[in-house]
Write a protein that holds these residues in place. Structure first.
Motif, PDB file in Angstrom:
ATOM      1  N   CYS A 112      -0.420   3.935  -0.740  1.00 28.02           N
ATOM      2  CA  CYS A 112      -1.277   4.604  -1.724  1.00 28.02           C
ATOM      3  C   CYS A 112      -2.286   3.627  -2.321  1.00 28.02           C
ATOM      4  CB  CYS A 112      -0.427   5.218  -2.836  1.00 28.02           C
ATOM      5  SG  CYS A 112       0.594   6.613  -2.308  1.00 28.02           S
ATOM      6  N   VAL A 172       5.466   3.068   0.694  1.00 27.24           N
ATOM      7  CA  VAL A 172       4.587   4.209   0.431  1.00 27.24           C
ATOM      8  C   VAL A 172       3.677   3.937  -0.764  1.00 27.24           C
ATOM      9  CG1 VAL A 172       6.128   5.536  -1.108  1.00 27.24           C
ATOM     10  CG2 VAL A 172       4.538   6.741   0.412  1.00 27.24           C
ATOM     11  N   GLU A 232      -1.297  10.548  -5.934  1.00 28.14           N
ATOM     12  CA  GLU A 232      -0.090  10.559  -5.106  1.00 28.14           C
ATOM     13  C   GLU A 232       0.809   9.376  -5.449  1.00 28.14           C
ATOM     14  OE1 GLU A 232      -3.090  10.991  -4.074  1.00 28.14           O
ATOM     15  OE2 GLU A 232      -3.224  12.702  -2.692  1.00 28.14           O
ATOM     16  N   ILE A 272       4.654   9.536  -6.906  1.00 17.88           N
ATOM     17  CA  ILE A 272       5.792   8.918  -6.220  1.00 17.88           C
ATOM     18  C   ILE A 272       6.484   7.897  -7.118  1.00 17.88           C
ATOM     19  CG2 ILE A 272       6.399   7.379  -4.289  1.00 17.88           C
ATOM     20  CD1 ILE A 272       4.165   8.869  -2.685  1.00 17.88           C
ATOM     21  N   ASP A 314       7.068  12.500   2.143  1.00 20.99           N
ATOM     22  CA  ASP A 314       7.434  13.824   1.633  1.00 20.99           C
ATOM     23  C   ASP A 314       8.317  14.572   2.633  1.00 20.99           C
ATOM     24  OD1 ASP A 314       6.052  13.403  -0.714  1.00 20.99           O
ATOM     25  OD2 ASP A 314       4.218  14.374  -0.010  1.00 20.99           O
ATOM     26  N   VAL A 349       2.149   9.102   3.020  1.00 20.26           N
ATOM     27  CA  VAL A 349       2.631  10.042   1.998  1.00 20.26           C
ATOM     28  C   VAL A 349       3.224  11.285   2.662  1.00 20.26           C
ATOM     29  CG1 VAL A 349       1.928  11.570   0.108  1.00 20.26           C
ATOM     30  CG2 VAL A 349       1.027   9.232   0.234  1.00 20.26           C
ATOM     31  N   GLU A 383      -2.646   8.763   3.729  1.00 21.80           N
ATOM     32  CA  GLU A 383      -2.245  10.169   3.832  1.00 21.80           C
ATOM     33  C   GLU A 383      -1.064  10.336   4.775  1.00 21.80           C
ATOM     34  OE1 GLU A 383      -5.273   9.055   4.187  1.00 21.80           O
ATOM     35  OE2 GLU A 383      -6.529  10.003   2.654  1.00 21.80           O
TER      36      GLU A 383
END
Length: 720
Positions: free
Chosen positions: A459, A455, A467, A471, A438, A434, A431
């Motif tokens: 995940c 990233v 997510e 991405i 972002d 991500v 989390e």
């Protein structure tokens, strides 16, 4: 007072009342036998002033030079008749401002004066002013000569003005200045090489008739700076064939090219360097150290270094970096200690390298000590040092410290953000990774290949399927980046761990030429979910690409073992034996009191083996009372139920943790262990229970990532 003279501050005594010292010209020139007093009411002749200017220049005395200039003006002497000499004197005394003011005052200027001013601007890093003066020169119809162009080409290259440089080249042709001259040619080659226009640089070089070392070295340097190392090597070989003797700059540059190429001709060049007597030049030795280390001959780097008693910081840094690049992290830290002991203050490159060594070895305490040195040297704001610190803390499992370093840095570019995202990924904080990704995009910072890889890995480690897919889709839509097989492997792993194996297989088929890593990743997912038939099919793909892939054979053997197909396991072992493939034995280690203790499953060789077994038994009783049940699915041997349970008790990570608890009974410090393979499912569950009954934080770093165990919970959320 003329504009060209410096303004005299109010606190200076007026010139008329100042008793100026007498200049003894006889001490400079035996042909002059008289004294000149600067406060003399009568003007002196030209030769006297020339000698005075020379005296001021020799002593680098700007103060006396200004007084001499002032006296010339005060006495009525036509000081502008010595304008060229005055300008030269001001420049040699370091005052480009005084020289510039005097230059503007002169009604007529010789080409030598123009060249002197343009050269001074370039030497002082004022290339823009140099170009402006060159353009003014052209407007005043002063014809530039070879020296003018050689200087101004450097100014254009410093400013990165390709169009302006090409226009200057055109003017050179119009004026009929011969490009075949090595002096002008060197300037042009250097400019085009710095622009990355190597074809133009080579064309200019080919037109020069009497090629010299400066010209060819400029071409070699340009090639190495723009990744054309093979071309650089060809130029060097041609240079030697033509009998042009290389200098120290040539050797330093070409050795770096050999290092990048991994070309063993670097050894021959080393021989030439010795023959020409440049082996004692520090810059050449530094390039030798770098070349040998990049070619994988780190022992040769050490030999070169040992013959360099006066090694400077750059040479030390080259060796330390080479040791890290060649897997000699412990040696690099020892060398760093020796360097600091010699009172050499490390720079950003040195610190980045030793921090990388601490990262690889997960040496948390040593990393903290180097962090202190970073502060002492004032380099804590340097981005590459900051990135290395974040990476070090991340790889040591200290995600909190990594974030503190990240937050303390003002300029958070893509390098720093990548390091922080990667740290989150390794510790399973998907989390956080991500969220940072972002935020990065909202801030207008464009992610690169490494950002997406980190990233997506985050995940995958955290099971953030939606997510991760979002991405990856944005990467596929990115017009500047193309997904690599590594990016695909992350998504295949993500989907595979989530049980979406068919989607993962279809994704692989979208890749034009899927490599063995992609199919092995899917094979690993088959292992997690017990998909035996799919595993057989995927294994066929793996063997088509790499018949002797050891990891794939081990994976398939484990899949058969988990399914209880022991005859297939036996066949796999026979096949591996025939191909001379060996499974890497699992081992874990822990550092206690600066000593590393290594354990293997069921290994009774440790001096504290009896105490460790007793501690394991105590822990077993405690955690079974809380509900722990050995998971025999992770026993990959054909044993009865009780034997399977017993074998699980003595996995290497359990032994290492038991020893860590024994060694730290009287404090509540974190227990840190490391394993060369992935932590098995039963051990992962066992450590969760132990963290609860011992009330200790336990950090386990395996081949894939970190697991942070606290109060019966793991940071991975049981997804790894």
């Amino acid at each position: 007072m003329l504009r060209c003279l410096p303004k005299v501050p109010d606190f200076i005594i007026p010139f008329q009342s100042l008793a100026l010292p007498t200049f003894h010209i006889s001490s400079v020139s035996h042909c002059l036998h008289k004294h000149i007093e600067l406060n003399s009411p009568c003007p002196t002749d030209l030769s006297d002033y020339i000698v005075l200017l020379q005296q001021c220049t020799n002593r680098k005395s700007l103060w006396d030079l200004r007084r001499t200039h002032l006296h010339m003006h005060k006495s009525g002497f036509p000081h502008l008749s010595l304008g060229n000499k005055l300008i030269q004197s001001y420049l040699k005394c370091g005052s480009i401002e005084d020289a510039s003011n005097l230059f503007d005052e002169m009604p007529q200027r010789h080409i030598v004066t123009w060249n002197s001013m343009i050269s001074a601007y370039v030497c002082h890093g004022l290339s823009g002013e140099a170009i402006g003066l060159f353009e003014r020169m052209c407007l005043e119809n002063v014809f530039a000569d070879e020296f003018t162009f050689s200087i101004v080409f450097k100014a254009f290259s410093d400013m990165g003005l390709v169009h302006g440089g090409r226009k200057a080249h055109g003017l050179l042709v119009v004026l009929g200045v011969e490009v075949s001259d090595a002096f002008v040619g060197s300037g042009l080659v250097d400019m085009y090489a710095k622009f990355g226009r190597l074809r133009d640089a080579r064309l200019v070089c080919d037109r020069v008739v009497e090629k010299d070392v400066v010209l060819l070295t400029a071409l070699i340097v340009g090639c190495t700076q723009h990744g054309e190392n093979g071309e650089a090597l060809e130029v060097f070989r041609g240079m030697i064939v033509e009998g042009i003797k290389a200098n120290d700059f040539t050797f330093s540059s070409i050795l770096i090219a050999c290092g990048v190429l991994g070309d063993r001709s670097g050894m021959q060049i080393h021989g030439l360097m010795v023959k020409f007597g440049y082996d004692y030049v520090v810059a050449c030795r530094t390039s030798l150290v770098t070349m040998y280390s990049k070619c994988g001959s780190i022992d040769d780097s050490l030999k070169v270094f040992e013959r360099c008693p006066g090694a400077n910081l750059v040479t030390w840094t080259a060796l330390i970096t080479g040791l890290v690049q060649n897997g000699r992290e412990e040696s690099s830290l020892l060398m760093f200690k020796q360097m600091v002991g010699k009172s050499l203050s490390p720079n950003a490159f040195t610190l980045s390298s030793v921090l990388r060594a601490c990262s690889v070895l997960a040496m948390y305490e040593q990393g903290q000590q180097i962090h202190c040195i970073v502060f002492k040297t004032g380099l804590h704001g340097e981005r590459y040092v900051g990135a290395a610190l974040i990476d070090m803390y991340g790889k040591c499992g200290s995600i909190g410290m990594a974030r503190l370093v990240f937050d303390s840095l003002d300029k958070r570019g893509v390098v720093l953000i990548n390091s922080m995202i990667n740290s989150y990924a390794q510790s399973g904080y998907g989390e956080g990774a991500v969220e940072l990704f972002d935020h990065m995009r909202k801030s207008g910072i464009e992610p690169n290949d490494a950002t997406f890889l980190s990233v997506l890995s985050a995940c995958s480690n955290a099971g953030l399927v939606e997510e991760g897919c979002r991405i990856f889709s944005s990467l596929q839509r990115n017009s500047k980046l193309d997904p690599s097989t590594d990016h695909y492997a992350c998504v295949v792993d993500l989907l595979g761990r989530a049980g979406r194996l068919e989607e993962a297989e279809n994704l692989i088929k979208q890749v034009e030429e899927p490599d063995v890593v992609l199919w092995r990743t899917l094979l690993s997912a088959c292992r997690i979910h017990g998909k035996v038939e799919m595993a057989r099919r995927v294994m066929t793909r793996v063997l088509e690409l790499d018949q002797g892939n050891e990891g794939a054979h081990v994976l398939l053997s484990n899949i058969f073992a988990s399914a209880g197909e022991w005859s297939e396991v036996s066949n796999m072992k026979i096949a591996m034996k025939d191909m001379k493939l060996k499974k890497s034995p699992g081992m874990s280690w822990i550092k206690v009191d600066r000593e590393v203790h290594t354990f293997m499953a069921g290994d009774p060789s440790h001096p504290s083996a009896t105490e460790i077994n007793e501690e394991l038994e105590r822990l077993r009783e405690k955690i079974e009372s809380l509900g722990y049940v050995p998971d025999v699915r992770f026993v990959l041997q054909d044993l009865n139920e009780e034997e399977k349970k017993r074998s699980l008790y003595y996995h290497s990570e359990k032994i290492a943790i038991a020893f860590g608890l024994l060694s730290n009974k009287h404090n509540n410090t974190c227990i840190r262990i490391f394993k060369n393979l992935r932590v098995c499912g039963d051990c992962h569950n066992w450590i969760k229970y132990v963290s609860k009954v011992s009330e200790r934080e336990i950090i386990a770093r395996d081949a894939k990532r970190f697991h942070h165990f606290t109060d019966g919970m793991c940071s991975c959320g049981d997804h790894w």
